[in-house]
Design a protein around this motif. Structure first.
Motif, PDB file in Angstrom:
ATOM      1  N   VAL A  56      25.884 -31.947 -28.083  1.00 17.41           N
ATOM      2  CA  VAL A  56      26.405 -31.682 -29.421  1.00 17.41           C
ATOM      3  C   VAL A  56      27.346 -30.358 -29.077  1.00 17.41           C
ATOM      4  CG1 VAL A  56      25.710 -30.254 -31.578  1.00 17.41           C
ATOM      5  CG2 VAL A  56      24.109 -32.018 -30.445  1.00 17.41           C
ATOM      6  N   LEU A  57      28.447 -30.549 -29.878  1.00 22.16           N
ATOM      7  CA  LEU A  57      29.563 -29.469 -29.899  1.00 22.16           C
ATOM      8  C   LEU A  57      29.608 -28.908 -31.213  1.00 22.16           C
ATOM      9  CD1 LEU A  57      31.732 -28.133 -28.034  1.00 22.16           C
ATOM     10  CD2 LEU A  57      33.297 -29.725 -29.614  1.00 22.16           C
ATOM     11  N   ILE A  58      29.459 -27.732 -31.132  1.00 26.08           N
ATOM     12  CA  ILE A  58      29.444 -27.007 -32.592  1.00 26.08           C
ATOM     13  C   ILE A  58      30.841 -26.094 -32.363  1.00 26.08           C
ATOM     14  CG2 ILE A  58      28.419 -25.069 -33.935  1.00 26.08           C
ATOM     15  CD1 ILE A  58      25.803 -26.000 -32.734  1.00 26.08           C
ATOM     16  N   ASP A  59      31.658 -26.156 -33.338  1.00 28.92           N
ATOM     17  CA  ASP A  59      32.905 -25.660 -33.686  1.00 28.92           C
ATOM     18  C   ASP A  59      33.095 -24.893 -35.228  1.00 28.92           C
ATOM     19  OD1 ASP A  59      35.583 -24.516 -33.476  1.00 28.92           O
ATOM     20  OD2 ASP A  59      36.251 -26.592 -33.706  1.00 28.92           O
ATOM     21  N   GLY A  60      32.394 -23.915 -35.330  1.00 28.24           N
ATOM     22  CA  GLY A  60      32.315 -23.033 -36.516  1.00 28.24           C
ATOM     23  C   GLY A  60      31.417 -23.635 -37.412  1.00 28.24           C
ATOM     24  N   ALA A  61      31.710 -24.473 -38.764  1.00 32.01           N
ATOM     25  CA  ALA A  61      30.802 -25.300 -39.360  1.00 32.01           C
ATOM     26  C   ALA A  61      30.844 -26.449 -39.046  1.00 32.01           C
ATOM     27  CB  ALA A  61      31.576 -25.101 -40.919  1.00 32.01           C
ATOM     28  N   ARG A  62      31.709 -26.969 -37.952  1.00 34.73           N
ATOM     29  CA  ARG A  62      31.582 -28.423 -37.789  1.00 34.73           C
ATOM     30  C   ARG A  62      30.702 -28.756 -36.516  1.00 34.73           C
ATOM     31  NH1 ARG A  62      37.587 -27.681 -38.060  1.00 34.73           N
ATOM     32  NH2 ARG A  62      38.109 -28.500 -40.140  1.00 34.73           N
ATOM     33  N   THR A  63      29.871 -29.502 -36.390  1.00 35.28           N
ATOM     34  CA  THR A  63      29.014 -30.337 -35.494  1.00 35.28           C
ATOM     35  C   THR A  63      29.387 -31.698 -35.269  1.00 35.28           C
ATOM     36  OG1 THR A  63      27.241 -28.737 -36.452  1.00 35.28           O
ATOM     37  CG2 THR A  63      26.607 -30.549 -35.000  1.00 35.28           C
ATOM     38  N   GLY A  64      29.446 -31.826 -33.955  1.00 32.87           N
ATOM     39  CA  GLY A  64      29.813 -33.287 -33.387  1.00 32.87           C
ATOM     40  C   GLY A  64      28.801 -33.524 -32.244  1.00 32.87           C
TER      41      GLY A  64
END
Length: 96
Positions: A56-64
């Protein structure tokens, strides 16, 4: 800064795909290593993963999630992820 949640590097090739890419390109990220757990224990991954799986990659408010989706997300932000030449890019995507 990106936050990358992964599992054991010896047993989770899906976790390695974004981890190796980010290391090779020197993209700044914080690594969170989570050991696999017995299936009967329930998923502790749900605290950060919509699917209960890694990576899982979290970039601020985005989760992928999903290793290839993470790579594509990073490619949209960092030109060096995929080769510039179309034939080389196609080969790299097939290899991934």
């Amino acid at each position: 800064m990106y936050q990358l949640h992964i599992a054991n590097k010896n047993y989770s090739s899906w976790s390695l795909r974004p981890w190796v890419l980010m290391k090779a390109l020197a993209l700044p990220f914080e690594e969170s290593l989570h050991p696999f757990e017995p299936p009967a224990a329930g998923s502790l991954f749900h605290g950060f993963s919509p699917t209960g799986k890694v990576p899982v990659l979290i970039d601020g408010a985005r989760t992928g999630w999903d290793s290839l989706a993470i790579v594509e997300y990073l490619a949209e932000r960092h030109a060096q992820v995929w080769p510039g030449d179309a034939a080389a890019r196609a080969w790299a995507r097939c290899a991934a």
